[in-house]
Design a protein around this motif. Structure first.
Motif: not given
Length: 152
Positions: A55-59, A63-65, A120-121
Motif C-alpha cells: 500500500t506504499t507504492a507511489s503513483k 503506473k509503471k507496474l 511480484k510487487a
C-alpha cells in the motif's frame, strides 16, 4: 378474416420453424484442436486477483507496474496461456480482476502468475483454483481481436 388467416399462417410458420432440429453438428477436428473431452469441456485454472499488501507504492511506481501488468496479459494471451482477463468494477471485497489460464494445474498457473509485475510487487494477490469449463473458451481471444476497435 384476412387478419385471422395471416395470424394463423404466422403462428403455423413459427411453430414449424421452432420445432425443427437446431442442434449444431459435432466437429471432431475442432474438439481435438481445443483438447476438449467428450463433453466439450477441459481443465483451466481460475485466478481471482485481489488487492495486495503493498500500500506504499507511489503513483508513478504503480503506473509503471500496471503497464507491465497489461503487457504481461497481452503476452500470455498471444501465447495461448491466458484465455480471459479483466478487471472487476468497484466493489467492497478488494476484488480487482480475474484471469483464466489455459493450463491444467495450479502449479503451471503459479509460474504464469509470477511473470506479472503487479503481483511480484504485491500490488495484486492471486488466488488460484482448478476450473472445468467449455473448451470453446479458448476462442475468446480470437473473437475479441475482431471486435475491439481500440487495442489495450
Amino acid at each position: 378474416m384476412k387478419t385471422s388467416i395471416f395470424i394463423l399462417a404466422f403462428l403455423l410458420f413459427n411453430t414449424v420453424a421452432f420445432s425443427q432440429e437446431t442442434e449444431a453438428k459435432y466437429d471432431e477436428a475442432l474438439a481435438k484442436s481445443l483438447h476438449a473431452d467428450e463433453y466439450g469441456m477441459k481443465k483451466y485454472v481460475f485466478c481471482l486477483l485481489k488487492s495486495g499488501s503493498n500500500t506504499t507504492a507511489s503513483k508513478e511506481e504503480s503506473k509503471k507496474l500496471f503497464e507491465g501488468h497489461m503487457a504481461n496479459i497481452n503476452k500470455l494471451a498471444k501465447e495461448g496461456k491466458l484465455v480471459v482477463a479483466g478487471p472487476f468494477m468497484k466493489n467492497d471485497r478488494n476484488y480487482r480482476g480475474i484471469y483464466v489460464f489455459n493450463v491444467e494445474t495450479v502449479e503451471e498457473a503459479k509460474k504464469l502468475v509470477e511473470t506479472d509485475p503487479a503481483i511480484k510487487a504485491n500490488l495484486l494477490e492471486a488466488e488460484l483454483t482448478p476450473w472445468y469449463c467449455t473448451a470453446a473458451l479458448q476462442e475468446t481471444v480470437k473473437i475479441h481481436d475482431k471486435i475491439a476497435k481500440t487495442k489495450m
